[in-house]
Design a protein around this motif. Structure first.
Motif, PDB file in Angstrom:
ATOM      1  N   LEU A   4      75.405 -44.761  21.531  1.00  0.00           N
ATOM      2  CA  LEU A   4      76.051 -46.045  21.844  1.00  0.00           C
ATOM      3  C   LEU A   4      75.182 -46.900  22.765  1.00  0.00           C
ATOM      4  CD1 LEU A   4      79.797 -44.988  22.377  1.00  0.00           C
ATOM      5  CD2 LEU A   4      78.751 -45.996  20.348  1.00  0.00           C
ATOM      6  N   GLY A   5      73.848 -46.777  22.597  1.00  0.00           N
ATOM      7  CA  GLY A   5      72.916 -47.594  23.364  1.00  0.00           C
ATOM      8  C   GLY A   5      72.530 -47.024  24.708  1.00  0.00           C
ATOM      9  N   TYR A   6      73.043 -45.833  25.061  1.00  0.00           N
ATOM     10  CA  TYR A   6      72.733 -45.238  26.364  1.00  0.00           C
ATOM     11  C   TYR A   6      71.890 -43.984  26.179  1.00  0.00           C
ATOM     12  CZ  TYR A   6      76.432 -48.345  27.926  1.00  0.00           C
ATOM     13  OH  TYR A   6      77.198 -49.445  28.185  1.00  0.00           O
ATOM     14  N   GLN A   7      70.891 -43.834  27.048  1.00  0.00           N
ATOM     15  CA  GLN A   7      70.049 -42.648  26.976  1.00  0.00           C
ATOM     16  C   GLN A   7      70.804 -41.448  27.547  1.00  0.00           C
ATOM     17  OE1 GLN A   7      65.659 -42.599  27.435  1.00  0.00           O
ATOM     18  NE2 GLN A   7      66.069 -41.476  29.330  1.00  0.00           N
ATOM     19  N   CYS A   8      70.810 -40.367  26.773  1.00  0.00           N
ATOM     20  CA  CYS A   8      71.557 -39.172  27.165  1.00  0.00           C
ATOM     21  C   CYS A   8      70.623 -37.972  27.257  1.00  0.00           C
ATOM     22  CB  CYS A   8      72.651 -38.872  26.146  1.00  0.00           C
ATOM     23  SG  CYS A   8      73.922 -40.137  26.043  1.00  0.00           S
ATOM     24  N   ARG A   9      70.917 -37.103  28.219  1.00  0.00           N
ATOM     25  CA  ARG A   9      70.229 -35.823  28.348  1.00  0.00           C
ATOM     26  C   ARG A   9      71.125 -34.714  27.796  1.00  0.00           C
ATOM     27  NH1 ARG A   9      68.561 -34.674  34.300  1.00  0.00           N
ATOM     28  NH2 ARG A   9      67.540 -32.917  33.224  1.00  0.00           N
ATOM     29  N   LYS A  10      70.486 -33.573  27.491  1.00  0.00           N
ATOM     30  CA  LYS A  10      71.243 -32.445  26.936  1.00  0.00           C
ATOM     31  C   LYS A  10      71.428 -31.341  27.970  1.00  0.00           C
ATOM     32  CE  LYS A  10      69.684 -29.417  23.796  1.00  0.00           C
ATOM     33  NZ  LYS A  10      69.305 -28.819  22.476  1.00  0.00           N
ATOM     34  N   ALA A  11      72.667 -30.843  28.049  1.00  0.00           N
ATOM     35  CA  ALA A  11      72.983 -29.663  28.853  1.00  0.00           C
ATOM     36  C   ALA A  11      73.601 -28.634  27.919  1.00  0.00           C
ATOM     37  CB  ALA A  11      73.942 -30.011  29.981  1.00  0.00           C
ATOM     38  N   LYS A  12      73.322 -27.371  28.174  1.00  0.00           N
ATOM     39  CA  LYS A  12      73.786 -26.309  27.280  1.00  0.00           C
ATOM     40  C   LYS A  12      74.459 -25.216  28.083  1.00  0.00           C
ATOM     41  CE  LYS A  12      71.893 -22.928  23.970  1.00  0.00           C
ATOM     42  NZ  LYS A  12      70.653 -22.438  23.316  1.00  0.00           N
ATOM     43  N   THR A  13      75.538 -24.643  27.528  1.00  0.00           N
ATOM     44  CA  THR A  13      76.216 -23.506  28.146  1.00  0.00           C
ATOM     45  C   THR A  13      76.818 -22.632  27.051  1.00  0.00           C
ATOM     46  OG1 THR A  13      77.784 -22.844  29.877  1.00  0.00           O
ATOM     47  CG2 THR A  13      78.480 -24.611  28.406  1.00  0.00           C
ATOM     48  N   ILE A  14      77.187 -21.408  27.407  1.00  0.00           N
ATOM     49  CA  ILE A  14      77.831 -20.485  26.467  1.00  0.00           C
ATOM     50  C   ILE A  14      79.157 -20.035  27.078  1.00  0.00           C
ATOM     51  CG2 ILE A  14      77.688 -18.248  25.304  1.00  0.00           C
ATOM     52  CD1 ILE A  14      74.679 -18.602  25.181  1.00  0.00           C
ATOM     53  N   ILE A  15      80.234 -20.217  26.335  1.00  0.00           N
ATOM     54  CA  ILE A  15      81.576 -19.834  26.786  1.00  0.00           C
ATOM     55  C   ILE A  15      82.236 -19.008  25.690  1.00  0.00           C
ATOM     56  CG2 ILE A  15      83.849 -20.664  27.501  1.00  0.00           C
ATOM     57  CD1 ILE A  15      82.512 -23.140  28.616  1.00  0.00           C
ATOM     58  N   ASN A  16      82.624 -17.788  26.021  1.00  0.00           N
ATOM     59  CA  ASN A  16      83.294 -16.909  25.050  1.00  0.00           C
ATOM     60  C   ASN A  16      82.527 -16.840  23.727  1.00  0.00           C
ATOM     61  OD1 ASN A  16      85.316 -16.536  26.945  1.00  0.00           O
ATOM     62  ND2 ASN A  16      86.572 -18.193  26.106  1.00  0.00           N
ATOM     63  N   ARG A  42      79.958 -27.933  19.538  1.00  0.00           N
ATOM     64  CA  ARG A  42      80.241 -26.507  19.638  1.00  0.00           C
ATOM     65  C   ARG A  42      79.743 -25.798  18.393  1.00  0.00           C
ATOM     66  NH1 ARG A  42      86.320 -25.161  19.523  1.00  0.00           N
ATOM     67  NH2 ARG A  42      85.905 -25.125  17.287  1.00  0.00           N
ATOM     68  N   ASN A  43      78.850 -24.848  18.599  1.00  0.00           N
ATOM     69  CA  ASN A  43      78.320 -23.998  17.519  1.00  0.00           C
ATOM     70  C   ASN A  43      77.740 -24.816  16.360  1.00  0.00           C
ATOM     71  OD1 ASN A  43      79.160 -21.749  18.982  1.00  0.00           O
ATOM     72  ND2 ASN A  43      81.163 -21.717  17.988  1.00  0.00           N
ATOM     73  N   ASN A  44      77.206 -25.970  16.682  1.00  0.00           N
ATOM     74  CA  ASN A  44      76.511 -26.828  15.707  1.00  0.00           C
ATOM     75  C   ASN A  44      77.400 -27.348  14.579  1.00  0.00           C
ATOM     76  OD1 ASN A  44      73.896 -26.720  16.891  1.00  0.00           O
ATOM     77  ND2 ASN A  44      73.635 -24.650  16.063  1.00  0.00           N
TER      78      ASN A  44
END
Length: 562
Positions: free
Chosen positions: A120-132, A165-167
């Motif tokens: 939506l026109g904004y630069q975003c960074r990626k964060a990753k985590t694993i839950i259950n 979630r899970n691609n």
């Protein structure tokens, strides 16, 4: 300790919800949509996030904000200044509850990636985590100077514009709208007046609000005693081995999911026993209630020519047999005999039974019916049971005009008042019932429950026997009802005897039942049936008596269709 906890809880919420001067802040309204495997979900309620520059956030939805949400619904207020979030559940317009979590936000951890992309026109960074075991990727921006996310996860990273979630399951921001003078706090608590409670109580209240519970019995004793007496609401028959209550049901929409839920403990009896939850149909001039009140001899007799008479087991022109909701079997002495110590055996305290009975919806919806529970036993202490029926909203297309007709039930529910065992399968005729259909029935099925009993090791309880079902003299189904998983339930059976071969009595395979389990109905397709007379016949090669032991079969059948 309880008083101290209560004081702390009151002070905590008193501070949280105390009146305070709230200065609205500028912020944003973000709309999110969900998709799965690249396709947008149908008929979804878009998620709305209101993120203010004072570092407070409200998680809501389009239907909630428009006042059109179905109850119950839930909103979440996040205060990143204190790193707390509060969940608010609304059961209806007048009833609500809330709980605050001051721990979970601080426990969130993420692996930050150098990857970026534009959303939506904004630069975003990626964060990753694993839950259950779920891998979750969050794409967030810090350009807007606010924080928030479509869930509590990642709410302190920045403004999360996409969650993957899970691609395959994705929540994506589709619109960002600037807002002037918004207060997520006021929006969250504007109509709130309910209790503030601990997290587990809150979750329990929210869970139970999502379905209807019809309480039938609560900690009732089913035993064998001439001291068993009825009261104003619970009626006891057959020396206390049958309990009965009149229950009124609300309208149950077609397509709903309906469950019987029963819990059982031994109150003295050490043995595995036959149990049944049933409805007494009153669509005919005579019913099983006549037998309970006036004795088994008042019930119509079925005679198949084997020299014996069986009371109240088949449908006639003026009598309906019991409609069985659930067949269950008690384990050997659960709870009462848990003092029996065996190495590495930690006995269960109670056995739960839960069965889907949704196909019987039309029998219960808007009706007031007699519901009973039977456990065959000759013990003064007997068994303790609780019974609920729960009604849940369904998400599948409804089956209209469901037709339900009880045809037979050979379980001798009045065994302790003289009703004979179902030994009628020792002839070729077996069980035969003729019934009249006033109208055509489409997609007819026979809801068939069968269990074999008696005869010790050579009897039908422990010997596989084929059940054959005939419709209008034509065989339509045959199978051998047999359970080979009984050893899975050993921890329900503390009083089960241990034998020289290393097995316990409860381990042995049986004719379609195990101590501590439910016996599921078999749904037998009968096709389309024309109006008029039809005959159902059940044939089972019942074993011959051996000395004082004999075999018998408890079978029940209900015709279902449209």
């Amino acid at each position: 300790m309880k008083k101290l906890f209560a004081i702390v809880l009151v002070l905590h919420f008193g501070i949280l919800y105390a009146q305070r001067d709230i200065i609205p802040s500028n912020g944003y309204r973000i709309t999110y949509l969900k998709s799965s495997n690249g396709k947008a979900l149908e008929n979804q309620d878009p998620i709305l996030v209101f993120a203010a520059t004072d570092q407070t956030t409200l998680l809501s939805s389009t239907s909630i904000q428009s006042g059109k949400a179905d109850f119950p619904y839930e909103q979440t207020f996040i205060d990143l200044n204190t790193r707390n979030f509060t969940q608010l559940a609304f059961w209806n317009k007048a009833k609500n509850a809330a709980t605050t979590d001051s721990i979970s936000l601080s426990k969130q951890t993420f692996d930050l990636s150098p990857e970026t992309k534009i959303i939506l026109g904004y630069q975003c960074r990626k964060a990753k985590t694993i839950i259950n075991s779920n891998t979750i990727e969050l794409w967030f921006t810090t350009d807007l100077k606010v924080k928030g996310a479509p869930t509590v996860l990642g709410a302190d990273l920045g403004l999360v514009l996409e969650m993957v979630r899970n691609n395959n399951y994705v929540i994506t921001a589709t619109k960002i709208e600037k807002q002037k003078k918004i207060s997520p706090y006021q929006m969250a608590f504007n109509n709130f007046n309910g209790p503030k409670t601990d997290l587990l109580t809150y979750r329990d209240l929210l869970w139970k609000s999502r379905f209807t519970t019809i309480a039938v019995f609560k900690n009732e004793i089913i035993n064998f005693s001439d001291q068993s007496k009825s009261n104003d609401s619970i009626f006891r028959y057959a020396n206390g081995t049958v309990i009965l209550k009149k229950v009124s049901f609300p309208e149950i929409p077609a397509g709903s999911l309906i469950f019987t839920e029963l819990q059982e403990q031994s109150n003295g009896d050490a043995y595995d026993r036959t149990g049944s939850v049933f409805v007494i149909p009153e669509d005919q001039p005579h019913s099983f209630l006549d037998g309970l009140k006036n004795g088994v001899k008042s019930l119509p007799v079925y005679d198949n020519g084997n020299g014996k008479q069986y009371q109240g087991i088949v449908r006639t022109t003026n009598y309906s047999p019991l409609l069985e909701l659930m067949r269950f079997f008690t384990p050997f002495g659960i709870q009462q005999y848990n003092h029996i110590a065996l190495k590495d055996k930690k006995w269960h305290e109670i056995v739960p039974y839960r069965q889907d009975i949704s196909e019987l919806q039309s029998t219960l919806s808007t009706k007031t019916v007699w519901i009973g529970t039977f456990i065959g036993n000759y013990d003064k202490g007997g068994h303790k049971i609780s019974l609920d029926i729960t009604i849940h909203k369904g998400d599948k297309p409804a089956t209209a005009n469901r037709f339900v007709l009880p045809l037979f039930n050979t379980t001798n529910v009045m065994e302790m008042a003289g009703q004979d065992y179902a030994t009628l399968f020792n002839t070729d005729k077996g069980l035969e019932v003729t019934f009249d259909l006033p109208n055509d029935v489409a997609n007819a099925q026979l809801r068939y429950i069968t269990t074999g009993h008696g005869g010790w090791e050579n009897g039908d309880e422990f010997v596989p026997k084929k059940n054959r079902i005939f419709l209008d003299q034509q065989e339509v189904f045959a199978f051998i009802p047999w359970r080979q998983d009984c050893g899975s339930y050993r921890l329900f059976n503390p009083a089960s005897g241990n034998f020289n071969n290393g097995l316990s009595s409860s381990d042995y395979s049986r004719s379609n039942w195990c101590p501590g389990t439910v016996t599921n109905p078999v749904m037998i397709a009968l096709g389309d049936l024309k109006a008029g007379k039809h005959t159902i016949q059940i044939r089972i090669p019942q074993g011959a008596p051996e000395g004082n032991s004999f075999s018998s079969w408890n079978v029940s059948g209900v015709l279902i269709g449209n």
